[in-house]
Scaffold this active site. Structure first.
Site, PDB file in Angstrom:
ATOM      1  N   ARG A  69      -0.836  -1.727  -6.163  1.00 16.88           N
ATOM      2  CA  ARG A  69      -1.620  -3.148  -5.893  1.00 16.88           C
ATOM      3  C   ARG A  69      -1.984  -4.813  -6.434  1.00 16.88           C
ATOM      4  O   ARG A  69      -1.930  -5.356  -5.996  1.00 16.88           O
ATOM      5  CB  ARG A  69      -1.774  -2.533  -4.331  1.00 16.88           C
ATOM      6  N   HIS A  76      -3.143  -9.274   3.822  1.00 18.42           N
ATOM      7  CA  HIS A  76      -4.774  -9.385   4.112  1.00 18.42           C
ATOM      8  C   HIS A  76      -5.089 -10.301   5.057  1.00 18.42           C
ATOM      9  O   HIS A  76      -4.468 -11.599   5.490  1.00 18.42           O
ATOM     10  CB  HIS A  76      -5.991  -9.821   2.634  1.00 18.42           C
ATOM     11  N   LYS A  92      -1.681  -2.255   8.178  1.00 24.47           N
ATOM     12  CA  LYS A  92      -2.744  -1.790   9.180  1.00 24.47           C
ATOM     13  C   LYS A  92      -3.005  -2.332  10.487  1.00 24.47           C
ATOM     14  O   LYS A  92      -1.924  -3.791  10.236  1.00 24.47           O
ATOM     15  CB  LYS A  92      -4.160  -2.432   8.922  1.00 24.47           C
ATOM     16  N   TYR A 143      -9.617 -11.518  -6.670  1.00 30.70           N
ATOM     17  CA  TYR A 143      -8.853 -11.026  -7.345  1.00 30.70           C
ATOM     18  C   TYR A 143      -8.917 -12.143  -8.620  1.00 30.70           C
ATOM     19  O   TYR A 143      -8.576 -11.975  -9.564  1.00 30.70           O
ATOM     20  CB  TYR A 143      -7.381 -10.874  -7.614  1.00 30.70           C
ATOM     21  N   ARG A 191       0.651  -0.786  -0.199  1.00 32.76           N
ATOM     22  CA  ARG A 191       0.302   0.011  -0.170  1.00 32.76           C
ATOM     23  C   ARG A 191       1.416   1.442   0.342  1.00 32.76           C
ATOM     24  O   ARG A 191       2.194   1.279   0.235  1.00 32.76           O
ATOM     25  CB  ARG A 191      -0.699  -0.534   1.406  1.00 32.76           C
ATOM     26  N   HIS A 194      -2.657   2.393  -5.740  1.00 35.80           N
ATOM     27  CA  HIS A 194      -3.684   1.204  -5.478  1.00 35.80           C
ATOM     28  C   HIS A 194      -3.619  -0.104  -6.734  1.00 35.80           C
ATOM     29  O   HIS A 194      -4.230  -0.855  -6.054  1.00 35.80           O
ATOM     30  CB  HIS A 194      -5.015   1.879  -4.925  1.00 35.80           C
TER      31      HIS A 194
END
Length: 301
Positions: free
Chosen positions: A245, A268, A172, A277, A148, A242
């Protein structure tokens, strides 16, 4: 505690664990709630008040995704206020934001991605060799690692192990993961590190990537540099960090068919975030089916 003081206290409590972008979103959301409530004290707000506030924002044109962030901000604020008896989080019980339509990842084609990162030096940022080397290293890392933009700007020099071909990334919630660095990315980072000192103004600055003023680079600077590179390479569609990404995940999945590996690389928490995806590679899946499934072989025969 008055409304403004309550909001200031809440934002201050988030500052240590949230990005500036998140803080700005949450502050806007809470200001919107205060506007909807008017003079009504937060302690007296009811579930009906919250439903009506959300409905009015929806009617005013806020998208479902924005409303979901808004509702999350309100819940978090009220949990913070509940610690000092200033509000009741139970007023949000059963309230949900409108469901947003599922957006599919907007990936570049492999040829577009390679054109972007393989741009000749003459097409790079013209202001200085250091800026050109920095941009090339950033683009190689964004596409080569799938990280990211917030993770990119948070990288320190010590996070890049060029001898082992690895990069330590903090995602995150400051969750740490290690991603592989390809040979082009390692080469680009080495070239940038040779020139980095010409931009850095603070002794001992740990940031891997810095801006023209010598400070840690910011996401808007990365976005502008990437947009310029895309225009120089004749890629007319909107290119942003992004999207690289998305492209990373799509291209790795197309080649490997290993969803779990892509999940780990992307950082993730849930496999559901990675599964989006899989739609991009239906043609490959159809080809595999035709080659491998007994019924498909019989159909061909």
């Amino acid at each position: 505690m008055d409304h403004q003081a309550a909001l200031a206290s809440f934002i201050a409590s988030l500052r240590a664990r949230g990005s500036e972008q998140t803080l700005a979103r949450y502050e806007r959301a809470c200001i919107a709630l205060l506007e909807q409530l008017g003079d009504k004290p937060l302690q007296q707000a009811t579930r009906h008040d919250m439903q009506r506030a959300l409905a009015r924002l929806h009617a005013g044109g806020l998208a479902p995704r924005t409303l979901a962030v808004t509702l999350s901000a309100w819940r978090t604020w009220f949990r913070h206020l509940a610690k000092v008896g200033e509000a009741d989080p139970a007023v949000f019980s059963g309230i949900k934001a409108p469901r947003a339509p599922k957006r599919l990842p907007n990936a570049l084609t492999e040829s577009e991605a390679m054109r972007l990162v393989d741009a000749p030096a003459s097409a790079a940022e013209p202001h200085s060799p250091a800026i050109a080397a920095r941009d090339q290293a950033m683009f190689e890392v964004l596409y080569g690692c799938g990280i990211r933009v917030g993770e990119l700007v948070g990288l320190d020099v010590r996070d890049a192990d060029l001898d082992r071909g690895e990069m330590r990334v903090f995602g995150k919630g400051r969750k740490e993961r290690v991603v592989p660095l390809g040979a082009p990315a390692c080469t680009a980072i080495r070239k940038w590190l040779d020139l980095r000192s010409s931009l850095v103004t603070e002794v001992g600055l740990p940031a891997l990537f810095v801006g023209a003023r010598g400070e840690r680079i910011s996401p808007p600077v990365v976005r502008r540099a990437l947009k310029l590179r895309a225009l120089q390479q004749g890629i007319s569609s909107h290119v942003y960090p992004h999207r690289l990404r998305h492209s990373f995940a799509s291209h790795v999945l197309q080649s490997s068919q290993d969803l779990r590996a892509v999940q780990e690389l992307m950082g993730h928490a849930s496999i559901a975030s990675t599964q989006v995806y899989t739609h991009l590679d239906f043609q490959h899946l159809a080809k595999v089916y035709d080659q491998a499934h007994p019924r498909a072989r019989k159909r061909k025969a």
